[in-house]
Design a protein around this motif. Structure first.
Motif, PDB file in Angstrom:
ATOM      1  N   GLY A  65       0.793  -1.276   0.093  1.00  0.00           N
ATOM      2  CA  GLY A  65      -0.069  -0.133   0.065  1.00  0.00           C
ATOM      3  C   GLY A  65       0.975   1.112  -0.061  1.00  0.00           C
ATOM      4  O   GLY A  65       1.917   1.086   0.133  1.00  0.00           O
ATOM      5  N   ALA A  66       0.026   2.433  -0.197  1.00  0.00           N
ATOM      6  CA  ALA A  66       0.909   3.692  -0.497  1.00  0.00           C
ATOM      7  C   ALA A  66       2.331   3.771  -1.281  1.00  0.00           C
ATOM      8  O   ALA A  66       1.902   2.936  -2.298  1.00  0.00           O
ATOM      9  CB  ALA A  66       1.148   4.166   1.029  1.00  0.00           C
ATOM     10  N   HIS A  67       3.311   3.654  -0.794  1.00  0.00           N
ATOM     11  CA  HIS A  67       4.613   3.483  -1.390  1.00  0.00           C
ATOM     12  C   HIS A  67       5.383   2.683  -0.866  1.00  0.00           C
ATOM     13  O   HIS A  67       6.804   3.148  -0.806  1.00  0.00           O
ATOM     14  CB  HIS A  67       5.174   4.934  -1.637  1.00  0.00           C
ATOM     15  CG  HIS A  67       4.507   5.633  -2.875  1.00  0.00           C
ATOM     16  ND1 HIS A  67       4.466   5.253  -4.030  1.00  0.00           N
ATOM     17  CD2 HIS A  67       4.115   6.772  -2.770  1.00  0.00           C
ATOM     18  CE1 HIS A  67       3.781   6.122  -4.821  1.00  0.00           C
ATOM     19  NE2 HIS A  67       3.174   7.055  -4.028  1.00  0.00           N
ATOM     20  N   GLU A  68       5.237   1.618  -0.255  1.00  0.00           N
ATOM     21  CA  GLU A  68       5.782   0.690   0.612  1.00  0.00           C
ATOM     22  C   GLU A  68       6.370  -0.426  -0.186  1.00  0.00           C
ATOM     23  O   GLU A  68       5.524  -1.096  -1.103  1.00  0.00           O
ATOM     24  CB  GLU A  68       4.860   0.304   2.071  1.00  0.00           C
ATOM     25  CG  GLU A  68       4.744   1.371   2.778  1.00  0.00           C
ATOM     26  CD  GLU A  68       5.747   1.730   3.641  1.00  0.00           C
ATOM     27  OE1 GLU A  68       6.762   1.137   3.953  1.00  0.00           O
ATOM     28  OE2 GLU A  68       5.868   3.003   3.978  1.00  0.00           O
ATOM     29  N   ASN A  69       7.570  -0.514  -0.492  1.00  0.00           N
ATOM     30  CA  ASN A  69       8.141  -1.826  -0.872  1.00  0.00           C
ATOM     31  C   ASN A  69       8.155  -1.683  -2.371  1.00  0.00           C
ATOM     32  O   ASN A  69       7.918  -0.831  -3.182  1.00  0.00           O
ATOM     33  CB  ASN A  69       7.594  -3.275  -0.191  1.00  0.00           C
ATOM     34  CG  ASN A  69       8.448  -4.298  -0.099  1.00  0.00           C
ATOM     35  OD1 ASN A  69       8.733  -5.013  -1.035  1.00  0.00           O
ATOM     36  ND2 ASN A  69       9.215  -4.224   0.801  1.00  0.00           N
ATOM     37  N   GLU A  70       8.072  -3.263  -3.148  1.00  0.00           N
ATOM     38  CA  GLU A  70       8.085  -2.971  -4.484  1.00  0.00           C
ATOM     39  C   GLU A  70       6.709  -2.246  -5.018  1.00  0.00           C
ATOM     40  O   GLU A  70       5.819  -2.585  -4.648  1.00  0.00           O
ATOM     41  CB  GLU A  70       7.992  -4.113  -5.083  1.00  0.00           C
ATOM     42  CG  GLU A  70       8.037  -4.680  -6.557  1.00  0.00           C
ATOM     43  CD  GLU A  70       8.221  -6.066  -7.134  1.00  0.00           C
ATOM     44  OE1 GLU A  70       8.077  -6.310  -8.224  1.00  0.00           O
ATOM     45  OE2 GLU A  70       7.656  -7.105  -5.986  1.00  0.00           O
ATOM     46  N   HIS A  71       6.972  -1.769  -6.088  1.00  0.00           N
ATOM     47  CA  HIS A  71       6.052  -1.116  -7.251  1.00  0.00           C
ATOM     48  C   HIS A  71       6.026  -2.035  -8.554  1.00  0.00           C
ATOM     49  O   HIS A  71       7.169  -2.444  -8.952  1.00  0.00           O
ATOM     50  CB  HIS A  71       6.134   0.261  -7.350  1.00  0.00           C
ATOM     51  CG  HIS A  71       5.955   1.084  -6.346  1.00  0.00           C
ATOM     52  ND1 HIS A  71       6.684   1.080  -5.096  1.00  0.00           N
ATOM     53  CD2 HIS A  71       5.368   2.304  -5.903  1.00  0.00           C
ATOM     54  CE1 HIS A  71       6.476   2.093  -4.194  1.00  0.00           C
ATOM     55  NE2 HIS A  71       5.329   2.726  -4.875  1.00  0.00           N
ATOM     56  N   CYS A  72       4.881  -2.121  -9.100  1.00  0.00           N
ATOM     57  CA  CYS A  72       4.877  -2.416 -10.417  1.00  0.00           C
ATOM     58  C   CYS A  72       4.479  -1.375 -11.302  1.00  0.00           C
ATOM     59  O   CYS A  72       3.177  -1.063 -11.547  1.00  0.00           O
ATOM     60  CB  CYS A  72       3.827  -3.750 -10.756  1.00  0.00           C
ATOM     61  SG  CYS A  72       4.722  -5.173 -10.057  1.00  0.00           S
ATOM     62  N   ALA A  73       5.320  -0.349 -11.458  1.00  0.00           N
ATOM     63  CA  ALA A  73       4.899   0.982 -12.092  1.00  0.00           C
ATOM     64  C   ALA A  73       4.779   0.866 -13.611  1.00  0.00           C
ATOM     65  O   ALA A  73       5.415   0.048 -14.042  1.00  0.00           O
ATOM     66  CB  ALA A  73       6.116   1.874 -11.425  1.00  0.00           C
ATOM     67  N   ILE A  74       4.033   1.983 -13.804  1.00  0.00           N
ATOM     68  CA  ILE A  74       3.822   1.966 -15.364  1.00  0.00           C
ATOM     69  C   ILE A  74       4.292   3.433 -15.611  1.00  0.00           C
ATOM     70  O   ILE A  74       3.562   4.422 -15.280  1.00  0.00           O
ATOM     71  CB  ILE A  74       2.375   1.704 -15.896  1.00  0.00           C
ATOM     72  CG1 ILE A  74       2.040   0.304 -15.478  1.00  0.00           C
ATOM     73  CG2 ILE A  74       2.170   2.155 -17.274  1.00  0.00           C
ATOM     74  CD1 ILE A  74       0.407   0.315 -15.942  1.00  0.00           C
ATOM     75  N   PHE A  75       5.497   3.644 -16.478  1.00  0.00           N
ATOM     76  CA  PHE A  75       6.068   4.819 -16.895  1.00  0.00           C
ATOM     77  C   PHE A  75       5.327   5.036 -18.228  1.00  0.00           C
ATOM     78  O   PHE A  75       4.997   4.128 -19.058  1.00  0.00           O
ATOM     79  CB  PHE A  75       7.345   4.877 -17.033  1.00  0.00           C
ATOM     80  CG  PHE A  75       8.193   5.160 -15.876  1.00  0.00           C
ATOM     81  CD1 PHE A  75       8.872   6.264 -15.586  1.00  0.00           C
ATOM     82  CD2 PHE A  75       8.251   4.045 -14.920  1.00  0.00           C
ATOM     83  CE1 PHE A  75       9.429   6.487 -14.449  1.00  0.00           C
ATOM     84  CE2 PHE A  75       9.077   4.192 -13.689  1.00  0.00           C
ATOM     85  CZ  PHE A  75       9.798   5.236 -13.403  1.00  0.00           C
TER      86      PHE A  75
END
Length: 258
Positions: A65-75
């Protein structure tokens, strides 16, 4: 492009993130992808990378949740693409519950999605970016089912082209890939996605290499598309930059036509 960035592990020594960030940036800039899905990017890593890719914006939350730990980000390229809507779900029995975890998964696992409109052509499409679990086969199998249920629901609601990418921790003969390719049923479900690797003329080869390089082996990173998307080209980029690999995974790139 899908690109597992490798989390910032000081134990990697000369391969740790501070030594690689510029090589990651150069790799991305070499292709100028309209859309880039990253895995293992923690918030501070993504915040450091973003200014080096100032033509991009990105979306995604941490797996806790929020910005904790790994993200699967989409740029995405903000000049070319207009973000219409986006969201994230967890690969669990309660996919709308933040940080939910099921099926002996080693971590909470997520899938980030976004609908874009291409400003010039006015065409819209939906992108999904994920990272399946590394230790539980059941979590990989049923996680791919959760992803498919969201894709199928979005397809029914919006009738838009689909792009699914990420690190699936699965070889081509493993059930999640056979299922997503439409080759095997999973609990009565059948998909219709296409694997962009079909555009390659030879063997796919390795995509995760532990900073050792090489190409003998099988991939675990993939890009899938819906039948209405034409795959013009697929590339596994195995280049080094200044004699060093940008990550312990090769980026996978596909040129697509809507």
């Amino acid at each position: 492009m899908t690109f597992n960035l490798r989390y910032n592990n000081p134990g990697d020594g000369p391969n740790s993130w501070p030594h690689r960030i510029d090589r990651v940036m150069e790799t991305i800039r070499a292709y100028q992808p309209l859309v880039l899905g990253t895995q293992e990017g923690y918030f501070d890593m993504l915040q450091e990378l973003h200014p080096k890719l100032d033509e991009y914006d990105w979306i995604g939350e941490g797996r806790f949740g929020a910005h904790e730990n790994e993200h699967c980000a989409i740029f995405y390229k903000k000049v070319d693409l207009d973000l219409q809507q986006y969201g994230q779900f967890w690969l669990s029995e309660s996919p709308e519950e933040v940080a939910s975890i099921s099926w002996n998964s080693g971590f909470p696992r997520v899938c980030t999605w976004a609908e874009f409109e291409h400003r010039e052509s006015r065409k819209r499409f939906i992108v999904y970016n994920t990272h399946l679990d590394h230790q539980s086969q059941q979590a990989r199998d049923l996680g791919s089912k959760v992803i498919w249920k969201y894709i199928a629901a979005h397809r029914m609601e919006y009738s838009l082209p689909i792009i699914l990418m990420g690190d699936f921790n699965s070889r081509p003969t493993d059930l999640p890939i056979r299922f997503l390719r439409g080759e095997s049923e999973l609990q009565g479900l059948q998909t219709w996605l296409k694997d962009t690797y079909a555009a390659l003329s030879g063997p796919i080869g390795l995509t995760a290499h532990d900073f050792k390089g090489g190409e003998v082996g099988e991939p675990i990173d993939y890009i899938f598309v819906s039948p209405d998307v034409e795959v013009l080209e697929a590339v596994v980029d195995r280049r080094q930059i200044d004699g060093v690999y940008p990550s312990d995974h090769y980026p996978v790139v596909a040129q697509l036509q809507l």
